[in-house]
Design a protein around this motif. Structure first.
Motif, PDB file in Angstrom:
ATOM      1  N   PHE A  88      -5.337  18.255   0.951  1.00  0.00           N
ATOM      2  CA  PHE A  88      -5.272  17.130   0.023  1.00  0.00           C
ATOM      3  C   PHE A  88      -4.595  17.536  -1.280  1.00  0.00           C
ATOM      4  CE2 PHE A  88      -7.112  14.117  -3.082  1.00  0.00           C
ATOM      5  CZ  PHE A  88      -6.638  12.938  -2.518  1.00  0.00           C
ATOM      6  N   ILE A  89      -4.894  18.724  -1.760  1.00  0.00           N
ATOM      7  CA  ILE A  89      -4.233  19.225  -2.971  1.00  0.00           C
ATOM      8  C   ILE A  89      -2.728  19.320  -2.734  1.00  0.00           C
ATOM      9  CG2 ILE A  89      -3.952  21.248  -4.466  1.00  0.00           C
ATOM     10  CD1 ILE A  89      -7.015  21.696  -4.131  1.00  0.00           C
ATOM     11  N   GLY A  96       3.707  14.058  -6.149  1.00  0.00           N
ATOM     12  CA  GLY A  96       3.930  14.118  -7.590  1.00  0.00           C
ATOM     13  C   GLY A  96       2.725  13.811  -8.465  1.00  0.00           C
ATOM     14  N   VAL A  97       1.540  13.759  -7.891  1.00  0.00           N
ATOM     15  CA  VAL A  97       0.336  13.526  -8.692  1.00  0.00           C
ATOM     16  C   VAL A  97      -0.060  14.807  -9.415  1.00  0.00           C
ATOM     17  CG1 VAL A  97      -2.132  12.974  -8.580  1.00  0.00           C
ATOM     18  CG2 VAL A  97      -0.489  11.616  -7.280  1.00  0.00           C
ATOM     19  N   LEU A  98       0.043  15.931  -8.738  1.00  0.00           N
ATOM     20  CA  LEU A  98      -0.299  17.222  -9.335  1.00  0.00           C
ATOM     21  C   LEU A  98       0.941  18.093  -9.490  1.00  0.00           C
ATOM     22  CD1 LEU A  98      -3.544  18.321  -7.430  1.00  0.00           C
ATOM     23  CD2 LEU A  98      -3.371  17.366  -9.731  1.00  0.00           C
ATOM     24  N   GLU A 138      -0.870   9.836 -17.327  1.00  0.00           N
ATOM     25  CA  GLU A 138      -1.443   8.525 -17.107  1.00  0.00           C
ATOM     26  C   GLU A 138      -1.065   7.956 -15.743  1.00  0.00           C
ATOM     27  OE1 GLU A 138       0.169   9.436 -19.919  1.00  0.00           O
ATOM     28  OE2 GLU A 138      -1.540   9.508 -21.300  1.00  0.00           O
ATOM     29  N   ASN A 139       0.202   8.109 -15.338  1.00  0.00           N
ATOM     30  CA  ASN A 139       0.623   7.591 -14.037  1.00  0.00           C
ATOM     31  C   ASN A 139      -0.064   8.335 -12.899  1.00  0.00           C
ATOM     32  OD1 ASN A 139       2.310   5.700 -15.210  1.00  0.00           O
ATOM     33  ND2 ASN A 139       4.108   7.013 -15.103  1.00  0.00           N
ATOM     34  N   ALA A 140      -0.160   9.641 -13.025  1.00  0.00           N
ATOM     35  CA  ALA A 140      -0.841  10.442 -12.003  1.00  0.00           C
ATOM     36  C   ALA A 140      -2.320  10.055 -11.939  1.00  0.00           C
ATOM     37  CB  ALA A 140      -0.688  11.931 -12.291  1.00  0.00           C
ATOM     38  N   TYR A 141      -2.923   9.818 -13.097  1.00  0.00           N
ATOM     39  CA  TYR A 141      -4.322   9.410 -13.155  1.00  0.00           C
ATOM     40  C   TYR A 141      -4.514   8.079 -12.429  1.00  0.00           C
ATOM     41  CZ  TYR A 141      -8.828   7.861 -14.969  1.00  0.00           C
ATOM     42  OH  TYR A 141     -10.110   7.417 -15.059  1.00  0.00           O
ATOM     43  N   THR A 142      -3.634   7.121 -12.695  1.00  0.00           N
ATOM     44  CA  THR A 142      -3.732   5.811 -12.059  1.00  0.00           C
ATOM     45  C   THR A 142      -3.590   5.935 -10.548  1.00  0.00           C
ATOM     46  OG1 THR A 142      -2.845   4.741 -14.036  1.00  0.00           O
ATOM     47  CG2 THR A 142      -2.725   3.492 -11.987  1.00  0.00           C
ATOM     48  N   THR A 143      -2.645   6.732 -10.088  1.00  0.00           N
ATOM     49  CA  THR A 143      -2.463   6.945  -8.651  1.00  0.00           C
ATOM     50  C   THR A 143      -3.704   7.584  -8.044  1.00  0.00           C
ATOM     51  OG1 THR A 143      -0.073   7.197  -8.944  1.00  0.00           O
ATOM     52  CG2 THR A 143      -1.027   8.066  -6.903  1.00  0.00           C
ATOM     53  N   MET A 144      -4.244   8.583  -8.717  1.00  0.00           N
ATOM     54  CA  MET A 144      -5.434   9.257  -8.208  1.00  0.00           C
ATOM     55  C   MET A 144      -6.627   8.322  -8.201  1.00  0.00           C
ATOM     56  SD  MET A 144      -6.384  12.000  -6.867  1.00  0.00           S
ATOM     57  CE  MET A 144      -7.994  11.968  -6.115  1.00  0.00           C
ATOM     58  N   GLU A 145      -6.744   7.500  -9.214  1.00  0.00           N
ATOM     59  CA  GLU A 145      -7.836   6.529  -9.277  1.00  0.00           C
ATOM     60  C   GLU A 145      -7.744   5.554  -8.102  1.00  0.00           C
ATOM     61  OE1 GLU A 145      -9.969   4.384 -12.968  1.00  0.00           O
ATOM     62  OE2 GLU A 145      -7.837   3.930 -12.756  1.00  0.00           O
ATOM     63  N   GLU A 146      -6.531   5.120  -7.793  1.00  0.00           N
ATOM     64  CA  GLU A 146      -6.333   4.237  -6.638  1.00  0.00           C
ATOM     65  C   GLU A 146      -6.724   4.935  -5.345  1.00  0.00           C
ATOM     66  OE1 GLU A 146      -2.251   3.044  -6.913  1.00  0.00           O
ATOM     67  OE2 GLU A 146      -2.612   1.791  -8.676  1.00  0.00           O
ATOM     68  N   LEU A 147      -6.388   6.215  -5.218  1.00  0.00           N
ATOM     69  CA  LEU A 147      -6.767   6.978  -4.026  1.00  0.00           C
ATOM     70  C   LEU A 147      -8.274   7.153  -3.938  1.00  0.00           C
ATOM     71  CD1 LEU A 147      -4.031   9.790  -4.026  1.00  0.00           C
ATOM     72  CD2 LEU A 147      -4.184   7.804  -2.502  1.00  0.00           C
ATOM     73  N   LEU A 148      -8.916   7.336  -5.059  1.00  0.00           N
ATOM     74  CA  LEU A 148     -10.360   7.549  -5.079  1.00  0.00           C
ATOM     75  C   LEU A 148     -11.117   6.281  -4.710  1.00  0.00           C
ATOM     76  CD1 LEU A 148     -12.728   9.466  -5.736  1.00  0.00           C
ATOM     77  CD2 LEU A 148     -12.646   8.594  -8.062  1.00  0.00           C
ATOM     78  N   TYR A 149     -10.691   5.159  -5.252  1.00  0.00           N
ATOM     79  CA  TYR A 149     -11.418   3.915  -5.059  1.00  0.00           C
ATOM     80  C   TYR A 149     -10.916   3.089  -3.879  1.00  0.00           C
ATOM     81  CZ  TYR A 149     -13.675   4.811  -9.483  1.00  0.00           C
ATOM     82  OH  TYR A 149     -14.414   5.375 -10.492  1.00  0.00           O
ATOM     83  N   SER A 150      -9.879   3.556  -3.216  1.00  0.00           N
ATOM     84  CA  SER A 150      -9.323   2.829  -2.098  1.00  0.00           C
ATOM     85  C   SER A 150     -10.320   2.751  -0.941  1.00  0.00           C
ATOM     86  CB  SER A 150      -8.032   3.513  -1.612  1.00  0.00           C
ATOM     87  OG  SER A 150      -7.582   2.891  -0.432  1.00  0.00           O
ATOM     88  N   THR A 151     -10.491   1.552  -0.389  1.00  0.00           N
ATOM     89  CA  THR A 151     -11.371   1.408   0.779  1.00  0.00           C
ATOM     90  C   THR A 151     -10.594   1.594   2.068  1.00  0.00           C
ATOM     91  OG1 THR A 151     -10.995  -0.988   0.778  1.00  0.00           O
ATOM     92  CG2 THR A 151     -12.948  -0.163  -0.392  1.00  0.00           C
ATOM     93  N   ASP A 152      -9.270   1.513   2.005  1.00  0.00           N
ATOM     94  CA  ASP A 152      -8.445   1.740   3.182  1.00  0.00           C
ATOM     95  C   ASP A 152      -8.125   3.217   3.246  1.00  0.00           C
ATOM     96  OD1 ASP A 152      -6.647   1.596   5.284  1.00  0.00           O
ATOM     97  OD2 ASP A 152      -4.983   0.993   3.999  1.00  0.00           O
ATOM     98  N   HIS A 153      -8.734   3.903   4.199  1.00  0.00           N
ATOM     99  CA  HIS A 153      -8.543   5.350   4.290  1.00  0.00           C
ATOM    100  C   HIS A 153      -7.255   5.708   5.016  1.00  0.00           C
ATOM    101  CE1 HIS A 153     -12.299   6.178   2.402  1.00  0.00           C
ATOM    102  NE2 HIS A 153     -12.918   5.364   3.233  1.00  0.00           N
ATOM    103  N   GLY A 154      -6.718   4.841   5.835  1.00  0.00           N
ATOM    104  CA  GLY A 154      -5.420   5.035   6.461  1.00  0.00           C
ATOM    105  C   GLY A 154      -5.079   6.480   6.719  1.00  0.00           C
ATOM    106  N   ILE A 155      -3.915   6.907   6.245  1.00  0.00           N
ATOM    107  CA  ILE A 155      -3.465   8.273   6.461  1.00  0.00           C
ATOM    108  C   ILE A 155      -3.942   9.230   5.377  1.00  0.00           C
ATOM    109  CG2 ILE A 155      -1.436   7.595   7.783  1.00  0.00           C
ATOM    110  CD1 ILE A 155       0.207   8.070   5.210  1.00  0.00           C
ATOM    111  N   LEU A 156      -4.621   8.709   4.363  1.00  0.00           N
ATOM    112  CA  LEU A 156      -5.072   9.541   3.262  1.00  0.00           C
ATOM    113  C   LEU A 156      -6.463  10.074   3.530  1.00  0.00           C
ATOM    114  CD1 LEU A 156      -3.929   7.512   0.149  1.00  0.00           C
ATOM    115  CD2 LEU A 156      -2.849   9.478   1.207  1.00  0.00           C
ATOM    116  N   HIS A 157      -6.570  11.071   4.255  1.00  0.00           N
ATOM    117  CA  HIS A 157      -7.847  11.777   4.536  1.00  0.00           C
ATOM    118  C   HIS A 157      -8.978  10.823   4.670  1.00  0.00           C
ATOM    119  CE1 HIS A 157      -5.853  15.605   3.922  1.00  0.00           C
ATOM    120  NE2 HIS A 157      -5.174  14.961   3.021  1.00  0.00           N
TER     121      HIS A 157
END
Length: 157
Positions: A88-89, A96-98, A138-157
């Motif tokens: 995941f890292i 481009g988040v990290l 800020e953009n990376a934070y927003t993307t990460m926040e979306e990944l954290l709170y996303s209910t659709d797990h799809g291809i993201l772990h």
């Protein structure tokens, strides 16, 4: 300790509340909330260490790398950060988040948790806290926040 960190993050950072309380007041609030004193101290120290990573002296000790390099984890890091979390890292670096510097901050804070049972959700919260704490992400934070709170797990772990 993760429960305390998440409590603080959601109570003060992720809400409209101000974090203008002194450490003694914050400690008392956490104790009233039912957290153990030794865990409160560890969590507050963890946050202080996170803030210290932004100092110029600390940032000089964080290794940077080129875009074509790959991070090799030490034995201790591999024991603490399982394959799924390391993947995941790497994924976050690739989208481009990290940056390499932020990745090292995340790894430092994971190693500072003193827990052998790191879950992917815990890692996501740590990444969110690091991104929030480092200005200019800020953009990376927003993307990460979306990944954290996303209910659709799809291809993201």
């Amino acid at each position: 300790m993760m429960d305390i960190l998440m409590y603080l993050f959601e109570t003060y950072i992720h809400s409209e509340n101000e974090l203008n309380v002194n450490q003694d007041e914050l400690e008392q609030e956490l104790l009233r909330a039912g957290f153990r004193q030794d865990e409160v101290y560890k969590a507050l120290n963890w946050l202080e260490d996170l803030a210290a990573l932004q100092s110029e002296d600390a940032s000089q000790n964080i290794a940077t790398s080129s875009a074509t390099s790959i991070r090799i984890y030490s034995d201790q890091e591999q024991q603490r950060i399982d394959t799924r979390c390391r993947g995941f890292i790497l994924f976050l670096e690739q989208i481009g988040v990290l940056s390499a510097e932020l990745r090292e901050m995340v790894i430092d804070r994971v190693m500072g948790l003193e827990t052998a049972d790191l879950q992917l959700d815990d890692l996501k919260w740590i990444i969110l806290m690091v991104l929030f704490n480092v200005p200019g992400n800020e953009n990376a934070y927003t993307t990460m926040e979306e990944l954290l709170y996303s209910t659709d797990h799809g291809i993201l772990h």
